[in-house]
Design an enzyme around this catalytic site. Structure first.
Site: not given
Ligand SMILES: Cc1ncc(C[n+]2csc(CCOP(=O)(O)OP(=O)(O)O)c2C)c(N)n1
Ligand SMILES: [Mg+2]
Lengths: 338, 325
Positions: A73, A142
């Site tokens: 971000e 959230h």
């Molecule tokens: C700072 C932030 N940006 C966006 C999100 C929304 N978000 C939640 S999970 C996710 C994807 C994360 O992917 P990864 O790190 O690969 O973990 P996984 O869900 O695959 O375990 C996003 C973008 C968030 N929670 N926090």
């Protein structure tokens, strides 16, 4: 006239802005979705953001202007600032306003200040679209609203529409606006709908709206709180209390005149805000009224807000956290001594 | 050689997590639980393999996708389930929900909903261990998507500079939400990003619980011996969607089918005789795991809701005013 949901109205405003101005671009996480799987059918544009609001834009306008980002971000917010200064009109999506923390610096110190600090030579015409609000059982990280966090910062404009009509009209204006605008969409309002004219003109920022005329009590309602204010007003009408509902719609700039006129008319004021109470829109509006309309007031301004706690997860606690129709009715009855 | 007791523990946990998550998926379909659910089907071997190398009082951080970590770290199944159901007897008293399952008394510093929030918090715990000359292991779990976030990089840089022997565990499950990892990576291997910090890193098969255990155990020893952080990348596949309800349109069927051949549960079963478990042993463990999961869900169903005013509690340790209503 067409009936539109808030979600579709926002999508319409985005499409219209993309069509009108080739400098409008959109960046965010999974605003299209399916990146890296384009070779498979049906994977493109798989998400349109977590609520599907931007669905179809990637297909319509292509990956150059509709850019999925990594979870970076601070990076893409900063990029929006530079792009805005040099000629684009970027819209960035902050998936939940709760993530403001990881990129707040870009908004607070760069976007908000470059015009002022560098002698008024540059402007930052960008929009941050973000999702706010409790009532989704989404827990403490959230569910916040954080309206006042941005409103506090000179240089940022803050918009929080309640219905589909305002969502479309205000987003059109926000994108055309030459200052950085934080456009807050409430997750519990996306699927609500109302009539939206196909040729709706942009609604100027800084103009509030009287949602209901009344003579006894002014209810100033912030975003989703308009729903409860309306319900309360309907109930109170049955016992002959007439409520006026003021929806400021934009918080920076704030339509102070509209608020003051209503206060002058009724002399009784309730401000309803889903945010935490300290240094909130509710406390700001209440203090403005006390300062500017002291002699018109028949009683002290009443604030109905969330408590000074994070948003709890469990339904009974979250329902308690969010202001309610009942709390508004009780407050009005107390004001009117009935 | 792994002792028999540990092998049994590993099998019990890996099945418990799978059964638990399958049950949650079903319940999500029936819309019986409030809020968002992020299940970890496909991550079981990473959760259990890493935790098998830890003591219960070692420190970890987790994310919104935390059920497996919590179960493997020893959190009470009943309390986890109650929390997901939003009940008063939940592990966070109903205040956290599925995204924040965490029990400090079991060595969990927190399950954070903000991507990449965990590594720096674990860095701090590890710093404390160093300053107090204590020796608890400190592990941060995060996903492949998190490596793009500044907070991760700042933690990594400080950990290396300060000679902090913490373990970064990156679960590379092929997706960050609806974005494929092979698209979002700039480097050939994900763990190549540690080159910027001259940090040791190892890559392992995240579907093989014994490989995960082995690599983690060695890494912990090496980190402590050399006083250095180590980055572990475990590759696996996210069979679940990003959250329950995700259409998963972007995950092609042929890819899922291929990944199924390396399903961590399937591999664990296939390996069981190699680790001295016969068919009966395995069946017994499976039945026990099923039973415990069933019991936890029955328990949660009967638990009381919190009172609305409970929302006002424990915002601070100490606050001179009553939290206003
Ligand atoms: C700072 C932030 N940006 C966006 C999100 C929304 N978000 C939640 S999970 C996710 C994807 C994360 O992917 P990864 O790190 O690969 O973990 P996984 O869900 O695959 O375990 C996003 C973008 C968030 N929670 N926090
Ligand atoms: Mg991932």
């Amino acid at each position: 006239m067409t009936i539109k949901t808030v979600k579709d109205a926002i999508n319409d405003a985005l499409v219209q802005s993309f069509e009108e101005d080739k400098n409008v671009i959109l960046m965010g996480e999974d605003i299209a979705g399916g990146k890296g799987r384009e070779q498979y059918q049906g994977t493109q544009d798989a998400w349109g953001g977590p609520f599907g609001v931007t669905q179809g834009l990637y297909t319509k306008f292509g990956g150059e202007r509709v850019r999925d980002t990594t979870i970076a971000e601070a990076g893409f917010f900063g990029a929006a600032i530079g792009a805005a200064m040099t000629g684009l009109r970027p819209i960035v999506e902050l998936m939940y306003v709760d993530f403001a923390g990881v990129c707040f610096d870009q908004m607070m110190n760069q976007a908000a200040k470059v015009r002022y600090m560098f002698g008024g030579k540059q402007k930052v015409p960008m929009v941050v679209r973000t999702v706010v609000g409790a009532g989704f059982r989404a827990g403490s990280e959230h569910s916040q609203t954080l309206y006042s966090l941005y409103t506090h910062i000179p240089g940022l404009k803050v918009v929080a529409p309640y219905d589909a009509y305002d969502a479309k009209g205000l987003l059109l204006s926000s994108i055309k606006d030459d200052d950085p605008v934080i456009f807050m969409e409430h997750k519990r309002l996306y699927m609500t709908s109302c009539e939206v004219p196909d040729d709706l003109k942009p609604i100027p920022l800084g103009k509030g709206r009287i949602r209901r005329e009344g003579s006894d009590v002014t209810i100033i309602a912030i975003q989703r709180m308009n729903l409860f204010a309306e319900e309360a007003a309907n109930e109170l009408e049955k016992i002959n209390i007439s409520c006026e509902i003021v929806d400021p719609r934009t918080y920076s700039p704030l339509d102070e005149e509209l608020i003051f006129q209503s206060v002058k008319k009724t002399g009784n004021v309730i401000v309803v805000d889903e945010s935490n109470p300290k240094c909130s829109l509710a406390s700001e509006i209440s203090s403005l009224i006390s300062e500017k309309c002291f002699s018109d007031l028949k009683a002290a301004v009443i604030k109905i807000t969330a408590p000074h706690t994070p948003v709890p997860f469990s339904p009974p606690m979250e329902d308690f956290y969010i202001p309610s129709t009942k709390k508004i009715i009780d407050a009005v009855k107390k004001l009117k001594d009935v | 050689m792994i002792e028999k007791e540990k092998i049994n523990w590993i099998y019990k946990k890996i099945f418990t997590i799978r059964f638990f998550e399958e049950r949650i998926k079903k319940i999500a379909k029936e819309k019986k639980v409030p809020g968002y659910l992020h299940t970890c089907i496909g991550s079981e071997a990473i959760c259990v393999g890493v935790m098998a190398a830890l003591n219960q009082d070692d420190w970890i951080s987790s994310t919104y996708r935390n059920h497996g970590h919590a179960i493997a770290k020893g959190c009470e199944l009943n309390e986890i389930t109650s929390e997901i159901y939003g009940r008063k007897t939940g592990i966070c008293k109903g205040r956290g929900g599925s995204m924040h399952i965490s029990d400090f008394s079991k060595g969990m510093l927190g399950s954070f909903g903000i991507v990449a929030a965990g590594p720096a918090v674990v860095l701090g715990a590890a710093l404390q261990e160093k300053i107090n000359k204590s020796n608890k292991t400190c592990v941060s779990f995060f996903g492949d998507g998190a490596i793009h976030n500044g907070a991760f990089h700042e933690a990594a840089g400080l950990a290396k500079l300060w000679d902090i022997p913490m373990i970064f565990v990156c679960e590379n499950n092929g997706y960050a939400e609806a974005t494929a990892t092979d698209w979002h990576l700039n480097t050939k291997e994900l763990s190549d990003i540690t080159k910027a910090y001259d940090m040791l890193s190892y890559i392992g098969d995240g579907n093989n619980v014994f490989e995960v255990y082995d690599i983690t155990k060695k890494a912990i020893n090496e980190a402590k011996q050399k006083n250095t952080p180590i980055f572990l990348e475990f590759k696996n596949y996210r069979f679940s969607g990003q959250y329950e309800g995700d259409t998963q349109l972007y995950q092609p069927q042929e890819e899922i089918d291929k990944a199924k051949q390396n399903d961590p549960i399937k591999l664990a079963k296939e390996n069981s005789s190699k680790y001295g478990l016969n068919k009966n042993d395995l069946e017994k463990i499976i039945n026990e795991a099923k039973e415990e999961v069933d019991k936890a869900f029955d328990f949660a169903d009967t638990q009381p809701w919190p009172q609305p005013e409970d929302a006002l509690e424990e915002v601070y340790v100490n606050y001179p005013l009553e939290i206003n209503r």
